[in-house]
Motif scaffolding. Structure first.
Motif, PDB file in Angstrom:
ATOM      1  N   THR A 188       1.195  -1.306  -0.519  1.00 45.88           N
ATOM      2  CA  THR A 188       0.154  -0.194  -0.095  1.00 45.88           C
ATOM      3  C   THR A 188       0.505   1.356   0.050  1.00 45.88           C
ATOM      4  N   ARG A 189       2.183   1.222   0.937  1.00 48.67           N
ATOM      5  CA  ARG A 189       2.175   1.977   0.945  1.00 48.67           C
ATOM      6  C   ARG A 189       3.468   2.723  -0.412  1.00 48.67           C
ATOM      7  N   LEU A 190       4.398   1.470  -0.983  1.00 51.12           N
ATOM      8  CA  LEU A 190       4.597   1.508  -2.011  1.00 51.12           C
ATOM      9  C   LEU A 190       3.483   2.309  -3.543  1.00 51.12           C
ATOM     10  N   ARG A 191       2.649   1.594  -2.939  1.00 52.03           N
ATOM     11  CA  ARG A 191       2.134   2.215  -4.477  1.00 52.03           C
ATOM     12  C   ARG A 191       1.257   3.770  -4.000  1.00 52.03           C
ATOM     13  N   PRO A 234      -1.021  -2.332  -9.893  1.00 50.34           N
ATOM     14  CA  PRO A 234      -2.910  -2.563  -9.107  1.00 50.34           C
ATOM     15  C   PRO A 234      -2.933  -2.893  -8.185  1.00 50.34           C
ATOM     16  N   ARG A 235      -3.825  -2.381  -7.219  1.00 50.29           N
ATOM     17  CA  ARG A 235      -4.797  -2.231  -6.066  1.00 50.29           C
ATOM     18  C   ARG A 235      -5.410  -4.671  -6.390  1.00 50.29           C
ATOM     19  N   GLY A 236      -4.549  -5.416  -5.551  1.00 49.57           N
ATOM     20  CA  GLY A 236      -5.447  -6.363  -5.471  1.00 49.57           C
ATOM     21  C   GLY A 236      -4.531  -7.576  -5.953  1.00 49.57           C
ATOM     22  N   GLY A 237      -3.231  -7.152  -6.027  1.00 49.93           N
ATOM     23  CA  GLY A 237      -1.820  -8.084  -6.284  1.00 49.93           C
ATOM     24  C   GLY A 237      -0.948  -7.236  -5.895  1.00 49.93           C
ATOM     25  N   TYR A 238       0.437  -8.141  -6.519  1.00 52.11           N
ATOM     26  CA  TYR A 238       1.296  -7.633  -6.213  1.00 52.11           C
ATOM     27  C   TYR A 238       2.187  -7.884  -8.212  1.00 52.11           C
ATOM     28  N   VAL A 239       1.985  -7.468  -8.664  1.00 51.96           N
ATOM     29  CA  VAL A 239       2.640  -7.656 -10.593  1.00 51.96           C
ATOM     30  C   VAL A 239       2.683  -6.392 -10.775  1.00 51.96           C
ATOM     31  N   PRO A 240       4.045  -5.841 -10.757  1.00 53.14           N
ATOM     32  CA  PRO A 240       3.365  -4.192 -11.581  1.00 53.14           C
ATOM     33  C   PRO A 240       3.050  -4.303 -13.013  1.00 53.14           C
ATOM     34  N   THR A 280      -2.354 -14.275  -5.415  1.00 53.17           N
ATOM     35  CA  THR A 280      -1.780 -12.966  -5.293  1.00 53.17           C
ATOM     36  C   THR A 280      -1.920 -13.016  -3.019  1.00 53.17           C
ATOM     37  N   GLY A 281      -2.414 -14.505  -2.789  1.00 54.03           N
ATOM     38  CA  GLY A 281      -1.907 -14.945  -1.064  1.00 54.03           C
ATOM     39  C   GLY A 281      -3.590 -14.486  -1.606  1.00 54.03           C
ATOM     40  N   ALA A 282      -4.899 -13.697  -1.811  1.00 55.07           N
ATOM     41  CA  ALA A 282      -6.190 -13.887  -1.122  1.00 55.07           C
ATOM     42  C   ALA A 282      -7.408 -15.292  -2.081  1.00 55.07           C
ATOM     43  N   SER A 283      -7.924 -14.677  -1.587  1.00 54.26           N
ATOM     44  CA  SER A 283      -9.370 -15.569  -1.963  1.00 54.26           C
ATOM     45  C   SER A 283      -8.874 -15.994  -3.322  1.00 54.26           C
ATOM     46  N   GLN A 284      -9.245 -15.042  -4.210  1.00 53.27           N
ATOM     47  CA  GLN A 284      -9.681 -15.322  -5.806  1.00 53.27           C
ATOM     48  C   GLN A 284      -8.010 -14.538  -6.818  1.00 53.27           C
ATOM     49  N   SER A 285      -7.702 -15.158  -7.199  1.00 53.18           N
ATOM     50  CA  SER A 285      -7.083 -14.919  -8.828  1.00 53.18           C
ATOM     51  C   SER A 285      -6.924 -13.703  -9.369  1.00 53.18           C
ATOM     52  N   VAL A 286      -6.082 -12.639  -9.379  1.00 55.45           N
ATOM     53  CA  VAL A 286      -6.335 -11.266  -9.779  1.00 55.45           C
ATOM     54  C   VAL A 286      -5.402 -12.182 -11.846  1.00 55.45           C
ATOM     55  N   GLU A 287      -6.067 -11.757 -12.967  1.00 57.43           N
ATOM     56  CA  GLU A 287      -6.039 -11.742 -14.206  1.00 57.43           C
ATOM     57  C   GLU A 287      -5.046 -10.627 -14.023  1.00 57.43           C
ATOM     58  N   VAL A 288      -3.552 -11.342 -15.160  1.00 66.33           N
ATOM     59  CA  VAL A 288      -2.944  -9.354 -15.470  1.00 66.33           C
ATOM     60  C   VAL A 288      -2.536  -9.681 -16.676  1.00 66.33           C
ATOM     61  N   GLU A 289      -2.221  -9.149 -17.402  1.00 66.93           N
ATOM     62  CA  GLU A 289      -1.663  -9.202 -18.647  1.00 66.93           C
ATOM     63  C   GLU A 289       0.413  -9.394 -18.377  1.00 66.93           C
ATOM     64  N   LYS A 290       0.908 -10.397 -19.483  1.00 65.39           N
ATOM     65  CA  LYS A 290       2.266 -10.602 -19.590  1.00 65.39           C
ATOM     66  C   LYS A 290       2.626 -10.248 -20.207  1.00 65.39           C
ATOM     67  N   PRO A 291       3.468  -9.313 -18.798  1.00 69.48           N
ATOM     68  CA  PRO A 291       4.699  -7.829 -19.246  1.00 69.48           C
ATOM     69  C   PRO A 291       6.167  -7.801 -19.619  1.00 69.48           C
ATOM     70  N   THR A 292       6.143  -9.087 -19.397  1.00 66.33           N
ATOM     71  CA  THR A 292       7.646  -9.087 -21.001  1.00 66.33           C
ATOM     72  C   THR A 292       7.255  -9.659 -22.285  1.00 66.33           C
ATOM     73  N   SER A 293       5.986  -9.713 -23.210  1.00 66.78           N
ATOM     74  CA  SER A 293       5.554  -9.323 -24.012  1.00 66.78           C
ATOM     75  C   SER A 293       6.359  -7.573 -24.851  1.00 66.78           C
ATOM     76  N   ALA A 294       5.493  -7.164 -24.112  1.00 66.63           N
ATOM     77  CA  ALA A 294       5.961  -5.625 -24.486  1.00 66.63           C
ATOM     78  C   ALA A 294       7.288  -4.878 -24.809  1.00 66.63           C
ATOM     79  N   PHE A 295       7.914  -6.096 -23.466  1.00 68.99           N
ATOM     80  CA  PHE A 295       9.613  -5.297 -23.655  1.00 68.99           C
ATOM     81  C   PHE A 295      10.065  -6.392 -25.184  1.00 68.99           C
TER      82      PHE A 295
END
Length: 431
Positions: free
Chosen positions: A45-48, A69-75, A105-120
Motif C-alpha cells: 500500500t505504501r509503495l503504491r 494495481p490494487r488486488g495483486g503485487y504484479v507491476p 495474490t495470497g487472497a481468496s481469488q486470483s487476479v488476471e494480469v497481462e504478461k509484461p514481458t511481451s511488451a518488452f
C-alpha cells in the motif's frame, strides 16, 4: 519494488504473491501466517502511494511508468503519454492477439494480469536487449527507492512522513541503537488467545510450556483443576489472536525511518524462537500474560504486572519510594473524563544473554499498552524523557517508566508519568 519488477521481467509471475514476497523480501519463515502478519500488504500500500507521488512530482518526465494495481503485487509498465495506465501491446508475431495469466495474490481469488514481458519483446526484439533493459530498469528502481527514502527520512527539519512524528537527535540515536543497520531486531506481538486460555482455565502458562506448545495438548490438561472441557480450552489455546493495539503499534514501528526490512522483522509470540530471542534486539508488546517472553527479562524490573485476584491485573511496585504505593491498580473515578486510571510500563534494558537490547511496552489494559506505544512515538514526550536521563556521552541507560492513562472507550487519553527508574548498566540496581 526491485524484487517484483525482476520477477515480472523474468516471467516468473507465480512467485509474485504475498506468501512468497513475505519469505524472500521480509525474511519470514516459509510457513508464516500471512493472514495474521500483514507486512506485505501494508508495504505494498505504501509503495503504491510513493510510486504515485513520485510520478506526479520528481518522475513526471519519465517516459516509462510503473505501478502496482490494487488486488495483486504484479507491476505494470506503461507509456507516460497514456492518459489511463495500460499495458503495452503484445508482440504482433504472437497468437492469440491477447494473452493473460492468473496470478496468486495470497487472497481468496486470483487476479488476471497481462504478461509484461511481451511488451518488452515487442519494443526491444531480442533477449540481450531485454536483459540490458532489465539492468537499466533495476538501476532506475534503485534511484527511485533512494529518492523515496530520502523524502521519507527528513531529519530535524520536518516531521517524518511515515511515523507522523518529529524526531530529535536523541530520539534518532535511541532508535538507531535499537534498530541498527547491522544485527537483528524482532518486534513480538502478544498472543491474546493465551490470555483467554489462562482466564478460562485459571492457570498461568510458563514460558517453557509456551515455547514447546505443551499447554495445547490433552496430556497437559490432565494436571489442571479446571471446569472448562479440555477440547474447548485446547481450541482456544490453538488460536492465533493478537489485539488491534499490538497490530497498530507494530505497524507504527515499521514506519520509523530507522526500520529496514533486512534487519527488522515482526513475529507473533508463538513463532519467536529461543535462539533468535537470545541473539537479537527485542521489542516485546503486551503483558507477560499475552507475551510470556517478558518473563525472560522480568527479574530486574521494578514494576511487574500481576493478577489482582478478580481476573484482572495490576502493577506491583517491588521497591516503593517515598510517596509511591505498593500497588498500582485500576481506579474507578467517577466525574472525570474517561473510565478511570489504568497503567502501563515501558522498560528498556539489556537482553539477558548480553547480545542485544529489549524494549517492553506493557499495559494492564489494551488502552494502557496503547498509551505506552503512543508515548515512545510522541516526540514531545519521549524526547524530553531521553534527554533527562542521557549520559554525558549521549548514550541511554536502561530505564523503566510507569505511565497512568485515562481509558475512554478502550482508547488511551491524558497519559502522564507517575513513577520512573533509571538502572545501572547491568540492569540489576535501581537508582
Amino acid at each position: 519494488m526491485s524484487y517484483v519488477s525482476r520477477m515480472a521481467i523474468l516471467e516468473r509471475l507465480e512467485e509474485i504473491n504475498e506468501q512468497h514476497i513475505g519469505v524472500v523480501v521480509f525474511g519470514r519463515s516459509p510457513d508464516y501466517d500471512s493472514a495474521a502478519d500483514s507486512i506485505v500488504r501494508s508495504h505494498a500500500t505504501r509503495l503504491r502511494q510513493k510510486l504515485e507521488q513520485y510520478f506526479r512530482a520528481e518522475g513526471s518526465n519519465e517516459s516509462l511508468r510503473i505501478d502496482i494495481p490494487r488486488g495483486g503485487y504484479v507491476p505494470r509498465f506503461y507509456k507516460a503519454e497514456s492518459s489511463v495506465p495500460e499495458m503495452l501491446p503484445l508482440d504482433v508475431d504472437q497468437a492469440p492477439a491477447e494473452q493473460s495469466i492468473a496470478v496468486d495474490t495470497g487472497a481468496s481469488q486470483s487476479v488476471e494480469v497481462e504478461k509484461p514481458t511481451s511488451a518488452f519483446k515487442r519494443i526491444f526484439g531480442s533477449k540481450s536487449l531485454i536483459v540490458a533493459f532489465s539492468v537499466l530498469l533495476t538501476l532506475v528502481i534503485v534511484v527511485l527507492l533512494f529518492l523515496v527514502r530520502r523524502h521519507l527520512s527528513k531529519d530535524a527539519e520536518m516531521a517524518d512522513g511515515r511515523a507522523g512524528v518529529h524526531q530529535t537527535p536523541i530520539e534518532r540515536r535511541f532508535w538507531q541503537t535499537l534498530l541498527p543497520t547491522t544485527g537483528k531486531t524482532i518486534i513480538v506481538s502478544g498472543d491474546s488467545s493465551l490470555t483467554l486460555f489462562e482466564t478460562v482455565t485459571n492457570h498461568e502458562v510458563s514460558l517453557e510450556d509456551y515455547i514447546d506448545g505443551a499447554y495445547r495438548t490433552p496430556e497437559y490438561f490432565k494436571g489442571l483443576n479446571s471446569e472448562i472441557p479440555p477440547a474447548i480450552a485446547i481450541d482456544i489455546a490453538s488460536r492465533r489472536y493478537t489485539s488491534f493495539v499490538d497490530e497498530e503499534l507494530t505497524q507504527n514501528l515499521t514506519h520509523l525511518p530507522e526500520w529496514t526490512p533486512a534487519h527488522v522483522s515482526n513475529v507473533f509470540a508463538q513463532d519467536l524462537k529461543p535462539a533468535d530471542a537470545a541473539a537479537s534486539n527485542l521489542i516485546l508488546i503486551g503483558s507477560r500474560q499475552t507475551n510470556p517472553w517478558i518473563s525472560l527479562v522480568e527479574p530486574p524490573l521494578n514494576f511487574v504486572l500481576v493478577p489482582d485476584g478478580m481476573r484482572g491485573f495490576q502493577f506491583l511496585n517491588r521497591h516503593p519510594r517515598d510517596g509511591e504505593p505498593k500497588i498500582y491498580a485500576y481506579k474507578n473515578e467517577s466525574g472525570d473524563f474517561g473510565e478511570g486510571n489504568v497503567y502501563a510500563d515501558i522498560a528498556y534494558l539489556p537482553n539477558p544473554e548480553g547480545r542485544g537490547l529489549v524494549l517492553i511496552l506493557s499495559g494492564m489494559w489494551i488502552s494502557s499498552t496503547q498509551a505506552a506505544g503512543q508515548f515512545i512515538l510522541d516526540s514531545s514526550q519521549f524526547s524530553g524523557w531521553l534527554q533527562s536521563i542521557a549520559r554525558p556521552d549521549g548514550t541511554i541507560p536502561p530505564f523503566e517508566l510507569l505511565l497512568a492513562t485515562k481509558s475512554l472507550q478502550g482508547n488511551a487519553t491524558y497519559t502522564s508519568i507517575v513513577a520512573k527508574r533509571v538502572m545501572s548498566a547491568s540492569a540489576n540496581l535501581h537508582k
